[in-house]
Design a protein around this motif. Structure first.
Motif, PDB file in Angstrom:
ATOM      1  N   PHE A  44       8.555   8.181  -0.948  1.00  0.00           N
ATOM      2  CA  PHE A  44       7.500   7.445  -1.637  1.00  0.00           C
ATOM      3  C   PHE A  44       7.987   6.815  -2.930  1.00  0.00           C
ATOM      4  O   PHE A  44       7.579   5.720  -3.281  1.00  0.00           O
TER       5      PHE A  44
ATOM      6  N   ASP B 140      10.090   3.534  -2.394  1.00  0.00           N
ATOM      7  CA  ASP B 140       9.428   2.453  -1.668  1.00  0.00           C
ATOM      8  C   ASP B 140       9.770   2.475  -0.179  1.00  0.00           C
ATOM      9  O   ASP B 140       9.860   1.435   0.457  1.00  0.00           O
TER      10      ASP B 140
ATOM     11  N   GLU C 296       8.123   4.630   2.035  1.00  0.00           N
ATOM     12  CA  GLU C 296       7.168   5.608   2.529  1.00  0.00           C
ATOM     13  C   GLU C 296       6.908   5.482   4.028  1.00  0.00           C
ATOM     14  O   GLU C 296       6.991   4.389   4.579  1.00  0.00           O
TER      15      GLU C 296
ATOM     16  N   LEU D  85       1.273  11.752  -5.412  1.00  0.00           N
ATOM     17  CA  LEU D  85       1.062  10.654  -4.461  1.00  0.00           C
ATOM     18  C   LEU D  85      -0.344  10.077  -4.613  1.00  0.00           C
ATOM     19  O   LEU D  85      -0.548   8.859  -4.571  1.00  0.00           O
TER      20      LEU D  85
ATOM     21  N   GLU E 228      -0.850   8.194  -7.976  1.00  0.00           N
ATOM     22  CA  GLU E 228      -0.158   6.895  -7.975  1.00  0.00           C
ATOM     23  C   GLU E 228      -0.775   5.920  -6.975  1.00  0.00           C
ATOM     24  O   GLU E 228      -0.296   4.797  -6.832  1.00  0.00           O
TER      25      GLU E 228
ATOM     26  N   LYS F 257      -0.699   6.103  -3.740  1.00  0.00           N
ATOM     27  CA  LYS F 257       0.240   5.847  -2.634  1.00  0.00           C
ATOM     28  C   LYS F 257      -0.390   6.123  -1.275  1.00  0.00           C
ATOM     29  O   LYS F 257       0.180   5.750  -0.253  1.00  0.00           O
TER      30      LYS F 257
ATOM     31  N   SER G 258      -0.383   5.841   4.402  1.00  0.00           N
ATOM     32  CA  SER G 258       0.170   5.267   3.170  1.00  0.00           C
ATOM     33  C   SER G 258      -0.527   3.939   2.856  1.00  0.00           C
ATOM     34  O   SER G 258      -0.828   3.143   3.752  1.00  0.00           O
TER      35      SER G 258
ATOM     36  N   LYS H  68       0.629   1.385   1.333  1.00  0.00           N
ATOM     37  CA  LYS H  68       1.494   0.225   1.606  1.00  0.00           C
ATOM     38  C   LYS H  68       1.327  -0.221   3.055  1.00  0.00           C
ATOM     39  O   LYS H  68       1.206  -1.404   3.349  1.00  0.00           O
TER      40      LYS H  68
END
Lengths: 436, 287
Positions: free
Chosen positions: A108, A111, A113, A128, A131, A133, A332, A334
């Motif tokens: 994580f 970058d 993840e 996590l 943040e 995430k 996640s 992202k």
């Protein structure tokens, strides 16, 4: 000679350029992949989404000695068969030794993840979540959280959101070798008095009353604190410095002096303590429901029963359990925000958290599932599930909710408490100080 | 000449690059982390010298430091000492030297983890090798790993593990001594012990110095044997800097404080290597 030198120089240059190119190539390809994927994502939203290939990476602890590993891979294979455009990389790693924590944090923070993750929804996930995430599942579009039992609500964090969907629960308790109790004419301990009597009686024999490691005393510490304070004190904050906590720690010394543990309890680890129990050299052990797998392998499942820790505290009640669901499925952020992946991730999440999948995986481990129920369980496993069902209250282990250094201090100080070098009060005081 | 320098630079560049990326950069990062209260990932607060102040007041760290220094003493005396005795003995025999060379070197090829496991089983109270032997001979079981004994008990496999390494270095050094020296000494009527103290040892003193420096600095790296056999316990009695650093950084998620302990290990290693080199500085003996 001069020609030779120049060829050597050229060769070296090629090697250096080659190495540099390899490095760039990898980064480049990743970048290209991402670009392509997002480009494709845009294209596909206009054209044919289902035909685009999507690569997902899933990190779980269902690997190594975890009996769910094989079933989980089968579940992924089935999903890929139904969705040929989705390729899944199963990057699972055993939860032993805590290396999974380092892996997940490294992934994580660099970058990289995973798209979906089956991880600890405890103090380990704090960073996590803070943040941003991982996704708040209740607000995530398309995510289906229906059909869950109370384990889902246990995942709610202090901020009121749910970031993890549970798979199955666990419970901890006092595993008792019924056969040894019968052979030695000792009563199965359902009260504190019977528990102490059992320690006394077995201490007079060749059988160790309780197989335990006092250095690795996770479950011993938890259960002694629960017995001394009941659930209300057990779930209190460390900073409250509850008297029951130090009393629980002091009780470990009291019982050690009565001969409850092996003389080398301070230097054996959990695995050796388990061996003592499995070789029928010990009558009792504090363990979790995952221990049944080992007992079945040792062919002694039927000789063993699991009991709740006898609670003697005023206001407490025998039957209160340490347990719950400390792991869950995270998505996640992202990945969720990547239009090219979003549908595939949500679809895989819903598949993995469907009742059918949850029960299928729970069957391999014998743990209580977060949806549905297991059928045709052997009596000893069913007794464990009934413990959870009938428990007046269930709470997560202490180390899932306090600062890790503080818990390590509580745990590793037990040998000093046993030897009389420290008291429970002193150890608790220091643990609170460490958390500041 | 200028061309040679270019080649030197080119050939060394990959090594420098690799060392820089995998050694110097992480070490600088480690120093930076020692000024933070951090789990190494998401939770990070600058705390200045707080970790160093904590280190000075940390009883367990102090204990681990003294245990490491004590182990260093045992290792230096016994690893190099036993290796020297074995090397002299093997050098003096003609038959079976190959067998002994292999036997003494053998522990080196076994990983520390395997040796750790082996000794865990040897020391085990109920089913361990030592106690099984005692019980079979009619004696009581002995608790081998206690707060008082644990450091000695981890020192034994640590010493055994590396004796072979120094044995090979010293045996090679002894075998390099020209035979003329011994023949001349024999004509002078030198005895066995005199031969060892007046001839062999002075002639291999530079190799001995290397072994001692390696033994001292190597002790600071001790981790797996202690971790597997006692985990630094019971009650931190066998804690060494390596195990304590691992516990803080990876088990307790206190990466910042773990980094501070790592800085201490490096500083201590460099200081000890420097001091040992200075103390053992002596004119090279040539032959």
């Amino acid at each position: 000679m001069r020609k030779f030198k120049w060829s050597l120089l050229l060769a070296l240059l090629f090697v250096v350029i080659g190495l540099a190119a390899c490095g760039n190539d990898e980064t480049g390809s990743n970048a290209d992949d991402t670009e392509n994927t997002s480009d494709n994502g845009e294209d596909t939203s206009a054209d044919e989404t289902e035909q685009e290939e999507v690569n997902l990476r899933v990190v779980t602890t269902m690997a190594g000695t975890d009996p769910a590993g094989e079933v989980f891979q089968q579940v992924l294979d089935d999903f890929q068969e139904e969705n040929p455009n989705i390729k899944i990389e199963n990057d699972s790693q055993s939860a032993d030794a805590g290396t999974i924590r380092t892996k997940v944090n490294t992934d994580f923070s660099s970058d990289n993840e995973p798209d979906l993750m089956f991880y600890f929804n405890t103090v380990d996930a704090d960073g996590l979540i803070e943040e941003g995430k991982v996704v708040n599942l209740e607000e995530a579009e398309g995510v289906d959280l229906s059909g869950y039992n109370s384990m889902l609500e246990q995942q709610r964090r202090e901020d009121g959101n749910i970031y993890a969907a549970p798979q199955s629960g666990f419970y901890e308790g006092l595993f008792v070798n019924k056969k040894l109790f019968e052979e030695h004419g000792v009563e199965i301990p359902t009260t504190w008095e019977q528990y102490e009597a059992a320690i006394e009686k077995f201490a007079e024999t060749d059988i160790v009353p309780i197989a335990a490691s006092t250095e690795d005393s996770y479950y011993v510490v938890e259960h002694y604190i629960l017995a001394a304070g009941g659930m209300e004190n057990y779930t209190a904050d460390l900073a409250d410095k509850k008297e029951a906590w130090s009393e629980g720690l002091n009780n470990i010394k009291k019982h050690a002096d009565m001969g409850a543990f092996t003389p080398d309890a301070a230097t054996i680890d959990l695995a050796l303590a388990q061996e003592l129990f499995k070789q029928e050299q010990a009558a009792m052990i504090f363990e979790g429901s995952w221990f049944w797998g080992q007992l079945e392998e040792a062919g002694m499942g039927e000789d063993v029963t699991v009991l709740p820790m006898p609670v003697y505290a005023e206001g407490g009640e025998t039957g209160e359990l340490v347990g719950g669901a400390s792991q869950g499925w995270f998505i996640s952020t992202k990945s969720y925000e990547d239009e090219a992946k979003k549908d595939a991730v949500v679809s895989l999440f819903n598949y993995l958290t469907s009742e059918e999948t949850i029960v299928k995986i729970a069957e391999a481990t014998g743990q209580p599932p977060a949806k549905g129920e297991l059928s045709d369980l052997p009596d000893y496993l069913k007794a464990g599930h009934d413990l959870v069902k009938n428990a007046p209250s269930v709470a997560l282990p202490i180390n899932d909710r306090i600062y890790p250094e503080s818990f390590t201090h509580l745990r590793t100080s037990v040998p000093e408490i046993v030897s009389g070098d420290k008291t429970g009060e002193e150890v608790l005081e220091k643990a609170v100080e460490m958390a500041k | 000449m200028k061309g040679d320098k270019l080649y030197i630079f080119l050939f060394l560049a990959p090594a420098f690059a690799v060392t820089g990326v995998f050694l110097y950069y992480p070490f600088v990062e480690n120093i930076l982390q020692s000024f933070y209260k951090t789990d190494g990932f998401f939770n990070s607060t600058f705390v200045g010298l707080e970790n160093y102040v904590r280190l000075l007041n940390d009883e367990i760290a102090r204990g681990a430091l003294f245990n490491s220094l004590e182990l260093m003493l045992y290792v230096t005396i016994f690893q190099v000492g036993i290796a020297l005795i074995l090397a002299i003995m093997v050098n003096s025999i003609t038959k079976g030297a190959g067998f002994f060379r292999t036997t003494f070197f053998f522990p080196i090829v076994i990983s520390g983890a395997a040796i750790g496991l082996l000794f865990t089983l040897i020391y085990n109270y109920r089913n361990g090798l030592l106690n099984e032997m005692l019980v079979n001979l009619g004696f009581e079981r002995v608790l081998w790993l206690t707060e008082q004994s644990s450091l000695y008990m981890v020192a034994i496999p640590t010493i055994w593990n590396y004796v072979g390494f120094y044995f090979v270095i010293l045996l090679t050094a002894i075998q390099k001594i020209p035979n003329d020296f011994y023949e001349a000494a024999q004509l002078e009527g030198i005895t066995g012990m005199q031969k060892m103290f007046k001839l062999t040892i002075p002639l291999i003193v530079s190799d001995l110095k290397t072994c001692i420096v390696l033994a001292i600095t190597g002790t600071l790296k001790i981790f797996e044997l202690v971790y597997i056999i006692t985990k630094g316990g019971p009650a931190n009695s066998s804690e060494v800097l390596g195990t304590y650093m691992y516990q803080k950084a990876f088990q307790d998620s206190a990466m910042g404080y773990g980094a501070t302990l790592a800085v201490l290990i490096v500083v201590l290693g460099l200081t000890l290597a420097f001091v040992t080199n200075k103390l053992l500085q002596k004119d090279e003996v040539t032959y």
